[in-house]
Design a protein around this motif. Structure first.
Motif, PDB file in Angstrom:
ATOM      1  N   ALA A   1       0.834  -1.206   0.000  1.00  9.27           N
ATOM      2  CA  ALA A   1       0.000   0.000   0.000  1.00  9.27           C
ATOM      3  C   ALA A   1       0.865   1.251   0.000  1.00  9.27           C
ATOM      4  O   ALA A   1       0.561   2.227  -0.709  1.00  9.27           O
ATOM      5  CB  ALA A   1      -0.937  -0.008   1.204  1.00  9.27           C
ATOM      6  N   LEU A   2       1.949   1.233   0.771  1.00 10.03           N
ATOM      7  CA  LEU A   2       2.878   2.365   0.800  1.00 10.03           C
ATOM      8  C   LEU A   2       3.487   2.591  -0.580  1.00 10.03           C
ATOM      9  O   LEU A   2       3.546   3.725  -1.070  1.00 10.03           O
ATOM     10  CB  LEU A   2       3.982   2.121   1.828  1.00 10.03           C
ATOM     11  CG  LEU A   2       5.139   3.117   1.829  1.00 10.03           C
ATOM     12  CD1 LEU A   2       4.654   4.518   2.181  1.00 10.03           C
ATOM     13  CD2 LEU A   2       6.228   2.654   2.776  1.00 10.03           C
ATOM     14  N   LEU A   3       3.919   1.535  -1.233  1.00 15.04           N
ATOM     15  CA  LEU A   3       4.537   1.659  -2.555  1.00 15.04           C
ATOM     16  C   LEU A   3       3.550   2.220  -3.568  1.00 15.04           C
ATOM     17  O   LEU A   3       3.912   3.056  -4.402  1.00 15.04           O
ATOM     18  CB  LEU A   3       5.077   0.309  -3.028  1.00 15.04           C
ATOM     19  CG  LEU A   3       6.167  -0.321  -2.169  1.00 15.04           C
ATOM     20  CD1 LEU A   3       6.623  -1.636  -2.780  1.00 15.04           C
ATOM     21  CD2 LEU A   3       7.331   0.621  -1.964  1.00 15.04           C
ATOM     22  N   ARG A   4       2.309   1.774  -3.511  1.00 14.52           N
ATOM     23  CA  ARG A   4       1.283   2.304  -4.417  1.00 14.52           C
ATOM     24  C   ARG A   4       1.064   3.792  -4.183  1.00 14.52           C
ATOM     25  O   ARG A   4       0.955   4.579  -5.126  1.00 14.52           O
ATOM     26  CB  ARG A   4      -0.037   1.568  -4.240  1.00 14.52           C
ATOM     27  CG  ARG A   4      -0.050   0.188  -4.805  1.00 14.52           C
ATOM     28  CD  ARG A   4      -1.437  -0.444  -4.594  1.00 14.52           C
ATOM     29  NE  ARG A   4      -1.432  -1.846  -4.880  1.00 14.52           N
ATOM     30  CZ  ARG A   4      -1.653  -2.363  -6.085  1.00 14.52           C
ATOM     31  NH1 ARG A   4      -1.883  -1.572  -7.102  1.00 14.52           N
ATOM     32  NH2 ARG A   4      -1.634  -3.665  -6.255  1.00 14.52           N
ATOM     33  N   ALA A   5       0.995   4.186  -2.909  1.00 11.72           N
ATOM     34  CA  ALA A   5       0.782   5.595  -2.576  1.00 11.72           C
ATOM     35  C   ALA A   5       1.949   6.456  -3.045  1.00 11.72           C
ATOM     36  O   ALA A   5       1.749   7.543  -3.592  1.00 11.72           O
ATOM     37  CB  ALA A   5       0.571   5.748  -1.072  1.00 11.72           C
TER      38      ALA A   5
END
Length: 66
Positions: free
Chosen positions: A8-12
């Motif tokens: 989720a962090l990488l997507r954000a």
């Protein structure tokens, strides 16, 4: 394999870094995503550090205009 929170962090981070480029710039977005993912697999999970990696990658990303 990365955990759900890291994914989720990488997507954000990818969305934020690439917000100024078109969704159709697939080559540039892919380049940035791969560099962010490489950094994360090396253990980098700081949002600011990942954003910097993404910005650096974006400045060297392939585009249709070069």
């Amino acid at each position: 394999m990365l955990d759900t929170a890291t994914t989720a962090l990488l997507r954000a981070v990818l969305d934020e870094v690439c917000e100024s480029i078109s969704q159709r710039e697939i080559g540039a977005r892919t380049h940035v995503a791969s560099k962010i993912l490489e950094a994360a697999t090396r253990g980098e999970v700081s949002p600011e550090a990942l954003k910097q990696v993404g910005r650096d990658a974006l400045s060297h990303a392939p585009t249709l205009w070069r």
